[in-house]
Design a protein around this motif. Structure first.
Motif, PDB file in Angstrom:
ATOM      1  N   GLY A   1       0.785  -1.228   0.000  1.00 36.29           N
ATOM      2  CA  GLY A   1       0.000   0.000   0.000  1.00 36.29           C
ATOM      3  C   GLY A   1       0.816   1.275   0.000  1.00 36.29           C
ATOM      4  O   GLY A   1       0.563   2.181  -0.807  1.00 36.29           O
ATOM      5  N   PRO A   2       1.829   1.428   0.886  1.00 31.74           N
ATOM      6  CA  PRO A   2       2.600   2.675   0.900  1.00 31.74           C
ATOM      7  C   PRO A   2       3.379   2.939  -0.379  1.00 31.74           C
ATOM      8  O   PRO A   2       3.809   4.071  -0.604  1.00 31.74           O
ATOM      9  CB  PRO A   2       3.557   2.466   2.090  1.00 31.74           C
ATOM     10  N   ARG A   3       3.567   1.945  -1.214  1.00 33.73           N
ATOM     11  CA  ARG A   3       4.343   2.129  -2.438  1.00 33.73           C
ATOM     12  C   ARG A   3       3.474   2.413  -3.656  1.00 33.73           C
ATOM     13  O   ARG A   3       3.996   2.573  -4.760  1.00 33.73           O
ATOM     14  CB  ARG A   3       5.179   0.877  -2.699  1.00 33.73           C
ATOM     15  N   LEU A   4       2.158   2.467  -3.464  1.00 33.93           N
ATOM     16  CA  LEU A   4       1.247   2.681  -4.581  1.00 33.93           C
ATOM     17  C   LEU A   4       0.873   4.155  -4.702  1.00 33.93           C
ATOM     18  O   LEU A   4       0.783   4.867  -3.691  1.00 33.93           O
ATOM     19  CB  LEU A   4      -0.021   1.838  -4.401  1.00 33.93           C
ATOM     20  N   PRO A   5       0.599   4.630  -5.925  1.00 37.14           N
ATOM     21  CA  PRO A   5       0.211   6.036  -6.128  1.00 37.14           C
ATOM     22  C   PRO A   5      -1.248   6.275  -5.767  1.00 37.14           C
ATOM     23  O   PRO A   5      -2.089   6.546  -6.629  1.00 37.14           O
ATOM     24  CB  PRO A   5       0.471   6.252  -7.621  1.00 37.14           C
ATOM     25  N   LEU A   6      -1.570   6.151  -4.496  1.00 34.21           N
ATOM     26  CA  LEU A   6      -2.917   6.398  -4.003  1.00 34.21           C
ATOM     27  C   LEU A   6      -2.823   7.024  -2.615  1.00 34.21           C
ATOM     28  O   LEU A   6      -1.745   7.111  -2.023  1.00 34.21           O
ATOM     29  CB  LEU A   6      -3.748   5.108  -3.978  1.00 34.21           C
ATOM     30  N   THR A   7      -3.959   7.479  -2.111  1.00 31.11           N
ATOM     31  CA  THR A   7      -4.012   8.081  -0.779  1.00 31.11           C
ATOM     32  C   THR A   7      -4.790   7.158   0.143  1.00 31.11           C
ATOM     33  O   THR A   7      -5.921   6.781  -0.167  1.00 31.11           O
ATOM     34  CB  THR A   7      -4.688   9.458  -0.822  1.00 31.11           C
ATOM     35  N   ILE A   8      -4.181   6.790   1.249  1.00 32.59           N
ATOM     36  CA  ILE A   8      -4.780   5.874   2.209  1.00 32.59           C
ATOM     37  C   ILE A   8      -5.191   6.679   3.440  1.00 32.59           C
ATOM     38  O   ILE A   8      -4.372   7.407   4.016  1.00 32.59           O
ATOM     39  CB  ILE A   8      -3.803   4.753   2.600  1.00 32.59           C
ATOM     40  N   VAL A   9      -6.447   6.561   3.833  1.00 28.18           N
ATOM     41  CA  VAL A   9      -6.975   7.303   4.980  1.00 28.18           C
ATOM     42  C   VAL A   9      -7.501   6.327   6.015  1.00 28.18           C
ATOM     43  O   VAL A   9      -7.749   5.150   5.729  1.00 28.18           O
ATOM     44  CB  VAL A   9      -8.096   8.278   4.542  1.00 28.18           C
ATOM     45  N   ASP A  10      -7.700   6.864   7.231  1.00 26.19           N
ATOM     46  CA  ASP A  10      -8.223   6.037   8.316  1.00 26.19           C
ATOM     47  C   ASP A  10      -9.745   5.996   8.335  1.00 26.19           C
ATOM     48  O   ASP A  10     -10.336   4.982   8.698  1.00 26.19           O
ATOM     49  CB  ASP A  10      -7.718   6.552   9.666  1.00 26.19           C
ATOM     50  N   ASN A  11     -10.396   7.107   7.959  1.00 30.73           N
ATOM     51  CA  ASN A  11     -11.848   7.174   8.074  1.00 30.73           C
ATOM     52  C   ASN A  11     -12.427   7.987   6.932  1.00 30.73           C
ATOM     53  O   ASN A  11     -11.699   8.609   6.142  1.00 30.73           O
ATOM     54  CB  ASN A  11     -12.259   7.765   9.429  1.00 30.73           C
ATOM     55  N   ILE A  12     -13.753   8.025   6.868  1.00 24.35           N
ATOM     56  CA  ILE A  12     -14.450   8.670   5.761  1.00 24.35           C
ATOM     57  C   ILE A  12     -14.345  10.190   5.846  1.00 24.35           C
ATOM     58  O   ILE A  12     -14.314  10.869   4.817  1.00 24.35           O
ATOM     59  CB  ILE A  12     -15.927   8.215   5.741  1.00 24.35           C
ATOM     60  N   ASP A  13     -14.286  10.748   7.061  1.00 28.33           N
ATOM     61  CA  ASP A  13     -14.162  12.202   7.186  1.00 28.33           C
ATOM     62  C   ASP A  13     -12.890  12.707   6.507  1.00 28.33           C
ATOM     63  O   ASP A  13     -12.893  13.747   5.839  1.00 28.33           O
ATOM     64  CB  ASP A  13     -14.162  12.600   8.666  1.00 28.33           C
ATOM     65  N   GLU A  14     -11.789  11.980   6.681  1.00 24.03           N
ATOM     66  CA  GLU A  14     -10.553  12.362   6.006  1.00 24.03           C
ATOM     67  C   GLU A  14     -10.709  12.272   4.493  1.00 24.03           C
ATOM     68  O   GLU A  14     -10.190  13.113   3.750  1.00 24.03           O
ATOM     69  CB  GLU A  14      -9.408  11.469   6.478  1.00 24.03           C
ATOM     70  N   ALA A  15     -11.419  11.242   4.029  1.00 21.76           N
ATOM     71  CA  ALA A  15     -11.637  11.104   2.593  1.00 21.76           C
ATOM     72  C   ALA A  15     -12.435  12.282   2.045  1.00 21.76           C
ATOM     73  O   ALA A  15     -12.109  12.837   0.989  1.00 21.76           O
ATOM     74  CB  ALA A  15     -12.353   9.783   2.301  1.00 21.76           C
ATOM     75  N   ALA A  16     -13.509  12.694   2.757  1.00 21.24           N
ATOM     76  CA  ALA A  16     -14.314  13.828   2.302  1.00 21.24           C
ATOM     77  C   ALA A  16     -13.497  15.107   2.268  1.00 21.24           C
ATOM     78  O   ALA A  16     -13.597  15.908   1.330  1.00 21.24           O
ATOM     79  CB  ALA A  16     -15.531  13.987   3.214  1.00 21.24           C
ATOM     80  N   GLN A  17     -12.661  15.316   3.280  1.00 20.36           N
ATOM     81  CA  GLN A  17     -11.826  16.513   3.305  1.00 20.36           C
ATOM     82  C   GLN A  17     -10.837  16.523   2.144  1.00 20.36           C
ATOM     83  O   GLN A  17     -10.619  17.559   1.491  1.00 20.36           O
ATOM     84  CB  GLN A  17     -11.074  16.587   4.634  1.00 20.36           C
ATOM     85  N   LEU A  18     -10.244  15.372   1.868  1.00 17.30           N
ATOM     86  CA  LEU A  18      -9.303  15.290   0.746  1.00 17.30           C
ATOM     87  C   LEU A  18      -9.993  15.530  -0.586  1.00 17.30           C
ATOM     88  O   LEU A  18      -9.410  16.120  -1.500  1.00 17.30           O
ATOM     89  CB  LEU A  18      -8.619  13.919   0.743  1.00 17.30           C
ATOM     90  N   VAL A  19     -11.232  15.065  -0.730  1.00 16.75           N
ATOM     91  CA  VAL A  19     -11.968  15.286  -1.973  1.00 16.75           C
ATOM     92  C   VAL A  19     -12.160  16.775  -2.212  1.00 16.75           C
ATOM     93  O   VAL A  19     -11.936  17.288  -3.312  1.00 16.75           O
ATOM     94  CB  VAL A  19     -13.317  14.545  -1.930  1.00 16.75           C
TER      95      VAL A  19
END
Length: 682
Positions: free
Chosen positions: A285-303
């Motif tokens: 996972g850390p070597r892939l070109p993606l963003t890994i989050v812990d929860n959905i709130d972080e995902a919404a903020q990143l969007v």
């Protein structure tokens, strides 16, 4: 077409079943015409071997053989009927699933606005002939071909054609980066990066190896634009036996698309990534070109942040363009109701697609069958598009070619033992000339068969190219040329047909070998391939190989003690007209091709380092650059040589040309920075 062969086989079986009984009944009669009398038994005991008893025994034996044949055919028919019945029971049928009502559920209904699924006729999951219904970990039909009009069947999944083309392009970039990063001037040579690519990647490469690419589209098109158009704006959940395989396919498809176009991005939670990749998620996972989050709130903020950043970069571009849409991948139990509501609001406002691996509580949930087809529960009669499906092993293999290099140091045990030595121990070059003597050419071989594998592979008989009908036969020739010690059946089948079960390939290999041997024998009367100790080898007494001459020249130049090394160096360049099987994309070729190339540029750098004056050193380095125009270390040494000569303008021009070469190949600095943009939010 298979039906003529099947019809002939059926007629042959019918003749075997009906012919012997008719013949025996006509010529001999029934095997038993009644119980023997006491007198007949007494006569048989007194004289058992008579013409009549022998005839009766042979007749009974013939009937027994026929009964065994009939029993075998009956058993095969019962097995086939049982398999067909089991296959029919496994056919996935659309299962209506209750979708949670929400204000945005209408956008998920088929046939509404631009997010509707195409109304194509229902298709069973076994679209490709020779493929079985792909469940998690299933393998393709061992008698079928891997490539079809709609996609590629691999062990553990199915890829749409455009995704498979992106896999091949990404694999090519891996080898170009290895060429760029190799340091021929290093004191201790490390060939650990010559390890072959993962088996699933090799299977995809082999499936497309001899398929021509349209010249108008050298770069494969992205499957993401078409994919996001069919997904509801309010998000969608995937359930059913194909939910996780489809999720892995979506992950691979999105990252392959982002591998070439940095405008797209993928956000996922740790739980979702772990459910898709299993134990490999933590390391990969850390070597892939993606963003890994812990929860959905972080995902919404990143969007929201990503959309605001994109608007600043290109204020005139519409945020809802399909080519710019991002994907948020969630696990089945990620988030509560308020978090889901905030994420849906963010996704609708920023044209982001949310995909949940399970029931989607804020919108529609679709059923995914094991073959990757989507089914809307509101329209069960309509079969949706077929998405990429992969098991954990196949997904991990494909993700490995777009991941950043593993920071762990390579295992020294595998360094130097990856590739065969492609030289001929009995092949020697003549004594090289000194500076006062004309350079001697390599002697013309008296052998009638000349195999050229440097450049476009060709087998010459008395100087005339011999037509080889089968691609597998040509691969066998080149493979044996690069393995003078020979190869067994398993090695040949694994190289030519990677990803397919060996037991189904032995017949193909024997057919290709038989055809190749027959073609060569008919044209020259010579036996070119020997089979000794269960290994196939080229007969060095009858076949002359240009690669063997090249390796002899390299060995001579590397061990030469002459003061003037120019003739030995020139002999190497003369023996290397082009790369090994230059126009071929067989996956097993890449490590051997790169190892051969490295031997020559190593020699060029070594001779340039020992050269007494800078101009001669630059000529040697320039020859190495012609052989490998992507190597950064060669250009660095050449630039230093030009600077030492005082030609700063030429050094700058060389650097600019090199940057343009990397940009045209897609391995420029921007691509490297894009790969290093992985973010993990703790």
């Amino acid at each position: 077409m298979r039906w003529p062969r099947q019809l002939m086989a059926l007629l042959f079986v019918l003749v075997l079943l009906a012919g012997p009984p008719l013949l025996l009944l006509t010529l001999v009669g029934p095997p038993i015409s009644g119980l023997p009398s006491t007198a007949q038994v007494r006569a048989w005991v007194q004289q058992p071997l008579t013409e009549q008893t022998l005839t009766a025994a042979l007749t009974i034996a013939a009937w027994l053989v026929w009964l065994m044949l009939a029993y075998t055919v009956a058993v095969r028919i019962l097995i086939r009927l049982r398999e067909t019945s089991a296959w029919l029971r496994r056919l996935p049928l659309p299962t209506p699933l209750q979708a949670t009502a929400s204000g945005m559920a209408g956008a998920a209904v088929f046939g509404v606005t631009t997010n509707a699924l195409p109304t194509t006729p229902p298709q069973p999951p076994h679209l490709a002939s020779g493929a079985v219904a792909l469940q998690d970990g299933a393998s393709p039909d061992e008698h079928g071909d891997a490539i079809h009009d709609d996609g590629i069947v691999v062990s553990g999944g199915w890829l749409p054609r455009d995704v498979a083309e992106q896999v091949v392009a990404a694999a090519a970039l891996v080898w170009l980066r290895r060429r760029r990063d190799y340091q021929p001037s290093s004191a201790s040579r490390d060939d650990a990066d010559l390890a072959p690519l993962p088996p699933t990647v090799a299977a995809v490469q082999a499936a497309l190896a001899d398929v021509p690419t349209p010249p108008a589209a050298p770069m494969p098109s992205s499957g993401m634009s078409a994919l996001v158009e069919v997904l509801p704006a309010s998000g969608v959940g995937f359930t059913g036996p194909g939910a996780l395989p489809v999720g892995r396919g979506l992950l691979v498809t999105a990252l392959l698309a982002g591998h070439h176009q940095s405008a797209r991005s993928l956000i996922t939670t740790k739980a979702a990534l772990a459910s898709l990749l299993g134990p490999a998620a933590e390391a990969l996972g850390p070597r892939l070109p993606l963003t890994i989050v812990d929860n959905i709130d972080e995902a919404a903020q990143l969007v929201y942040e990503a959309d605001a950043h994109a608007s600043k970069q290109r204020p005139d571009a519409p945020s809802s363009a399909a080519g710019q849409r991002r994907i948020v991948l969630l696990g089945e139990h990620d988030g509560d109701e308020p978090q889901l509501k905030r994420l849906v609001e963010a996704s609708v406002a920023t044209a982001t697609v949310v995909v949940a691996l399970g029931q989607w509580r804020a919108g529609a949930t679709w059923h995914a069958d094991s073959a990757g087809h989507l089914h809307d529960p509101h329209h069960p009669e309509v079969t949706g598009p077929r998405l990429c499906v992969l098991d954990q092993v196949a997904a991990t293999d494909l993700l490995a070619i777009i991941a950043l290099p593993d920071p762990a140091p390579p295992d020294p045990a595998i360094s130097g033992s990856l590739l065969p030595h492609a030289g001929s121990p009995d092949l020697r070059l003549p004594r090289q000339a000194t500076g006062h003597e004309p350079r001697l050419q390599c002697p013309t071989s008296r052998q009638r068969l000349h195999l050229r594998v440097l450049g476009d592979p060709q087998l010459l008989v008395d100087g005339e190219p011999l037509a080889i009908r089968r691609t597998a036969a040509l691969q066998i020739l080149v493979y044996l040329a690069t393995h003078p010690a020979g190869a067994d059946t398993a090695q040949l089948t694994d190289a030519i047909w990677p990803g397919l079960p060996r037991r189904s390939l032995t017949g193909r290999l024997y057919t290709a070998l038989s055809d190749l041997r027959g073609t060569i024998r008919a044209a020259s009367g010579l036996h070119a391939i020997d089979h000794v100790d269960n290994r196939y080898r080229l007969n060095a007494a009858h076949v002359d190989v240009d690669l063997w001459h090249l390796n002899a020249a390299i060995h001579h130049a590397a061990t030469s003690t002459l003061t003037n090394t120019h003739p030995a160096w020139q002999a190497v360049l003369d023996a290397y007209p082009a790369d090994l099987a230059e126009a071929r994309t067989w996956p097993w070729l890449d490590p051997i091709r790169e190892a051969t190339r490295r031997q020559i540029i190593d020699l060029c750098v070594s001779l340039a380092t020992a050269a007494p004056e800078s101009r001669h050193a630059f000529q040697l380095l320039q020859a190495g650059i012609r052989i490998d125009p992507y190597n950064a270390d060669l250009h660095k040494h050449a630039s230093r040589a030009l600077t030492a000569l005082g030609d700063h303008e030429a050094a700058t021009e060389l650097h600019d040309r090199y940057r343009q070469t990397l940009m045209r190949a897609g391995i420029n600095d921007t691509a490297s920075r894009h790969l290093s943009s992985t973010t993990i939010r703790q």
